[in-house]
Enzyme design. Sequence first.
Site, PDB file in Angstrom:
ATOM      1  N   LYS A 222    -111.924 -13.251 -73.939  1.00 52.53           N
ATOM      2  CA  LYS A 222    -112.794 -12.292 -72.949  1.00 52.53           C
ATOM      3  C   LYS A 222    -111.859 -11.117 -72.255  1.00 52.53           C
ATOM      4  O   LYS A 222    -112.392 -10.812 -72.586  1.00 52.53           O
ATOM      5  CB  LYS A 222    -113.028 -13.528 -72.065  1.00 52.53           C
ATOM      6  N   GLU A 228    -101.771 -16.499 -75.679  1.00 47.57           N
ATOM      7  CA  GLU A 228    -101.427 -17.922 -77.276  1.00 47.57           C
ATOM      8  C   GLU A 228    -102.889 -16.690 -78.285  1.00 47.57           C
ATOM      9  O   GLU A 228    -102.786 -16.725 -79.597  1.00 47.57           O
ATOM     10  CB  GLU A 228    -101.897 -18.908 -76.598  1.00 47.57           C
ATOM     11  N   GLY A 289    -114.901 -18.301 -70.025  1.00 46.38           N
ATOM     12  CA  GLY A 289    -114.553 -18.756 -71.330  1.00 46.38           C
ATOM     13  C   GLY A 289    -115.499 -19.916 -71.394  1.00 46.38           C
ATOM     14  O   GLY A 289    -116.098 -20.540 -72.442  1.00 46.38           O
ATOM     15  N   ARG A 290    -115.023 -21.355 -70.622  1.00 50.18           N
ATOM     16  CA  ARG A 290    -115.754 -22.569 -70.859  1.00 50.18           C
ATOM     17  C   ARG A 290    -117.358 -22.795 -70.788  1.00 50.18           C
ATOM     18  O   ARG A 290    -117.416 -23.458 -71.552  1.00 50.18           O
ATOM     19  CB  ARG A 290    -114.972 -23.349 -69.570  1.00 50.18           C
ATOM     20  N   GLU A 376    -111.120 -28.338 -65.633  1.00 50.41           N
ATOM     21  CA  GLU A 376    -111.043 -26.748 -65.569  1.00 50.41           C
ATOM     22  C   GLU A 376    -111.950 -26.049 -64.356  1.00 50.41           C
ATOM     23  O   GLU A 376    -111.810 -24.921 -63.475  1.00 50.41           O
ATOM     24  CB  GLU A 376    -111.160 -25.277 -66.932  1.00 50.41           C
ATOM     25  N   HIS A 407    -111.810 -50.517 -79.602  1.00 49.25           N
ATOM     26  CA  HIS A 407    -111.154 -51.036 -80.376  1.00 49.25           C
ATOM     27  C   HIS A 407    -110.119 -50.342 -79.963  1.00 49.25           C
ATOM     28  O   HIS A 407    -108.697 -50.154 -80.344  1.00 49.25           O
ATOM     29  CB  HIS A 407    -110.964 -51.342 -81.778  1.00 49.25           C
ATOM     30  N   LYS A 532     -99.147 -19.669 -66.879  1.00 46.57           N
ATOM     31  CA  LYS A 532     -98.084 -18.449 -67.433  1.00 46.57           C
ATOM     32  C   LYS A 532     -97.600 -17.647 -67.582  1.00 46.57           C
ATOM     33  O   LYS A 532     -96.757 -17.619 -68.179  1.00 46.57           O
ATOM     34  CB  LYS A 532    -100.096 -18.355 -67.502  1.00 46.57           C
TER      35      LYS A 532
END
Length: 570
Positions: A222, A228, A289-290, A376, A407, A532
Amino acid sequence: ADAWVAGGGEFSSVAATPEWKKLALHKAHIRSLHLRALLADPNRCAALRAETDGIVLDYSRQQVTLGTMKLLLDLARRQRLPEKMAAMARGEKINLTEKRPVLHTATRALEGDKPVEVDGGGDAVSLVLEQRRRIRDFTDKVRSGEILGHTGRPIKNIISVGIGGSYLGPDFISEVLRTEKEGIYTSQGFDLRFLSNVDPVDVERSVSGFDAEETVVVVVSKTFSTAETMLNARTMRQWLWDRMSDGEPDAAVTSAHMVACASESAASKVADFGIGQDRFFKFWDWVGGRYSVCSSAGLVPLSLKYGYDLLAKVLAGARSMDVHFFNAPLHANIPVLMGLLGVWNLSFLGYTSRTMLPYSEALCKFPAHVQQVDMESNGKFVDLDGHVVPFSTGEIVFGEPGTNGQHSFYQLMHQGTTIPAEFIAACKSQNPLRGEGEVVSSHDELMSNFFAQPDALAYGKTPEECAAEGVPADLQTHMSFPGNRPSMSILVPDLCPHVLGQLLCLYEHRVAVQGFVWNINSFDQWGVQLGKVLAKKTGAALAGARDKAQPLSGFNASTTGLMAYYLSKS
């Protein structure tokens, strides 16, 4: 913003309202009941069910009575939930800390929709439709071979570089479409991989077997500054240069093989990177963003693999859920009901986790996407006025497809910690299969567990029932189950693109409902920033120590010791 958006008003906190206090008192009554008794009432079971456009929600296995639901709806109205939902749809700046509208719903708009004006940016609907036309034109031309790579070869491979919301949502959608009948057909000849982790191993896995001359790299950020993502973007740019320009910077290679999906406010950074305007597909600061799957962040990489027409069906399903959310009455509104039950389970009953259990392998990436959207968004400790809230917000969300989870961690769910569960399944399998001589089909076997597990959690098994079955006395308590473990079940007709869009938006809106009731901001994420900032300081210290033999300083003894050990072994 209006007073009800900013909080304040008659009560300092939602926890001070009469409606909240009634629910707090009501909790004792609910604690005295067991789901065995509650599920014995067929009228209650019929009432605790909602449906829209083929999606069914059954919440009769929640620890609620009809009276509980009335109290929760009273709380929603006290918190002016309908007004807050309407303000969101109108484009009011309900993200108060960033002074932005919250308009991811506009990314599902259709031609002819009512304009939604945004400050200094025109009509959100028109902006979305313009970008969609550009995305369709570009992706259609790449898929048809009209747009070729730098050396004249067709594009077959797509690497989408992004992290968090730029990756998890699109990856979830792709995972479902790749085994859906239309998706199988439309994706033939194309491969899509997601590069999210800054770990260089992820880079190697993403490029392995790909020919750079047939690969397009889509950078999704964005701000076009996420550390990263931009490191990985530069790494991918160098990978392209290494294979098509002898490792030397080449603007033509970058232009032909790299695409940007970013906010309009990042336009200068996109240009500085070497990506031209014709390969820059915008989304906006009013799309978090999410919540950006239906914007260029998801549409570009997914349309390159599956074709725009298939993604248009996902958008239609998303819009269907938007219409339901903004128009259905609260008592029949599936995202509202799920959100209110989330508030009840966490803030009143004290269940700090919840698990998503999709009984479909195609939905295996869904829990990870919702984990980010929810945690978030609602992992906050202050309300909209900046006051510390006197209750927990935001559950720990995790999940695993059934029957794998059975399981793995169902043991804890049945006999250990109580974790509200959300069972999700489709009536029709993407791959119907019944082996010769098998009593049931594979999908019926899967669905048998989908129907059985919620009842096992709800009813449990008493020591007396174990004794009646002949279980030895010394094992009866070991083999008993307390039951009274809440769950809800979501059943959809199939996992076609339309339903996929519905599920995507169902959970987006559910998250917003909880935030609206708690009076927190579900649309900022300041909590990710501190780490960050510290990582930049740490990175500079590592570079200084490694390249210039500078001593480590400015860190506590623990961190200094760990960094020194790392430097000595790496």
